[in-house]
Design an enzyme around this catalytic site. Sequence first.
Site, PDB file in Angstrom:
ATOM      1  CE  LYS A  90      20.420  37.819  42.240  1.00 53.70           C
ATOM      2  NZ  LYS A  90      20.337  39.131  41.538  1.00 53.70           N
ATOM      3  CD  GLU A 112      20.122  28.502  40.335  1.00 46.83           C
ATOM      4  OE1 GLU A 112      20.349  27.690  41.254  1.00 46.83           O
ATOM      5  OE2 GLU A 112      19.426  29.523  40.474  1.00 46.83           O
ATOM      6  CB  SER A 378      17.555  45.554  43.743  1.00 50.71           C
ATOM      7  OG  SER A 378      17.595  45.849  42.366  1.00 50.71           O
TER       8      SER A 378
HETATM    9  C1  LIG Z   1      19.320  39.447  40.659  1.00 49.38           C
HETATM   10  C2  LIG Z   1      18.910  40.847  40.753  1.00 49.38           C
HETATM   11  C3  LIG Z   1      17.547  41.219  40.700  1.00 49.38           C
HETATM   12  C4  LIG Z   1      16.435  40.232  40.461  1.00 49.38           C
HETATM   13  O1  LIG Z   1      16.313  39.250  41.419  1.00 49.38           O
HETATM   14  P1  LIG Z   1      15.131  39.239  42.492  1.00 49.38           P
HETATM   15  O2  LIG Z   1      15.245  37.909  43.122  1.00 49.38           O
HETATM   16  O3  LIG Z   1      13.850  39.435  41.752  1.00 49.38           O
HETATM   17  O4  LIG Z   1      15.392  40.351  43.454  1.00 49.38           O
HETATM   18  C5  LIG Z   1      17.221  42.557  40.844  1.00 49.38           C
HETATM   19  N1  LIG Z   1      18.173  43.491  41.020  1.00 49.38           N
HETATM   20  C6  LIG Z   1      19.487  43.177  41.070  1.00 49.38           C
HETATM   21  C7  LIG Z   1      20.474  44.270  41.257  1.00 49.38           C
HETATM   22  C8  LIG Z   1      19.905  41.851  40.931  1.00 49.38           C
HETATM   23  O5  LIG Z   1      21.200  41.546  40.982  1.00 49.38           O
END
Ligand SMILES: *Cc1c(COP(=O)(O)O)cnc(C)c1O
Length: 394
Positions: A90, A112, A378
């Site tokens: 993020k 938000e 992610s």
């Molecule tokens: C917020 C988050 C997501 C989901 O958000 P996307 O916008 O779909 O990427 C996925 N993995 C992690 C680790 C997150 O913090």
Amino acid sequence: MSEFEVSEKGYYGRFGGAYVPEMLFPNVEELRENYLEIIAQPDFIEEFDSLLKDYVGRPTPLYFAKRLSSHFQTNIYLKREDLCHTGAHKVNNTVGQILLAKKLGKKKIIAETGAGQHGVATATVCALMGMDCTIFMGEVDIKRQAPNVQRMRMLGAKVTPAISGSKTLKDATNEAIRYWINNPSDTHYIIGSAIGPHPYPDLVTRFQSVISKEIKWQLKEKTGSENPDYVLACIGGGSNAAGTFYHFLDNKNVKIIGAEAAGKGINSGFSAATLKLGTMGVIHSCKTLLMQTADGQITEPHSISAGLDYPGIGPLHAHLYESGRGTFFSITDDEAMQAGLMLSRVEGIIPAIETAHAIAALENLKAKSLETVVVSLSGRGDKDLATYQSYFNL
Ligand SMILES: *Cc1c(COP(=O)(O)O)cnc(C)c1O
């Protein structure tokens, strides 16, 4: 122009647009008129790249996961976004947006947050830039996500509770929008996923596209080819997926795979499987697929992972789904939890539960032994340890 790039009017196929209240129109229009020019300026690119390198810690490794590969009888590379500063992808977007906000002459930042991950990533870059930061968060979420609330406060952000409706993410979004309408000239609203009114989905996708840009040269170094057979990512709103897919969208030899959250099962009434269950509607000022009742009330979603617990999906992904360019699997809470434990034990990497949905989708993929799969890792699982612990009775 690519059929997967946003159109002049802000659409991917039938999805996207900017369905904003009239009073918000000037804010969104200011952004739309300026964003492409600003993010192409040499000094913008230089500062963005330098922060991604020295502050975020990019490039993140592309790691050949040997034991995971032998488990699935294929070749799996993990793109380690979990090693970014703050523990997830993020921050790539919040760094980009705060630089954009400064160029637009803004003094204050609002955002938000549901689980608090985007709130933390926003509070982080506000501290970095000395900008005033207000995070809107549902009162229920403030109680559920106490560690992230403490992080935001430690970083100097003001956390403002949303006390209307179900007191969760959509109520926090309403509060943020209301604030923006009342403070249009000095405030930038940082949206955290590839959602919201045009140009946000495109803006967020471009900032996150550094993920696939790096994958290409890293994979070339390791395998001699810059193109894998599959790219795979979990999807909440769709920002890590959009970044992972971006530079492969026009190459049909690279199969695009998404993992959405089926919660307790697609037909259980407790799910966030937006693509499978959704119908066309408008959510967060964007026309896309969303989970709603026959008379258009948004259905309360469910997923064990807070980051995938969202009733809509970014317009790019709705288009990838409808056009058949992408294949999307719905992964249950149980499948994700098992995959999270498996990755921890097989590779020594504890993934976020969101990410564990992508790992679980490897089971559905049935990639062949000579094929190559790149998975977006992610985020890291530290934030989810309490959930893992009570689920597995560790
Ligand atoms: C917020 C988050 C997501 C989901 O958000 P996307 O916008 O779909 O990427 C996925 N993995 C992690 C680790 C997150 O913090």
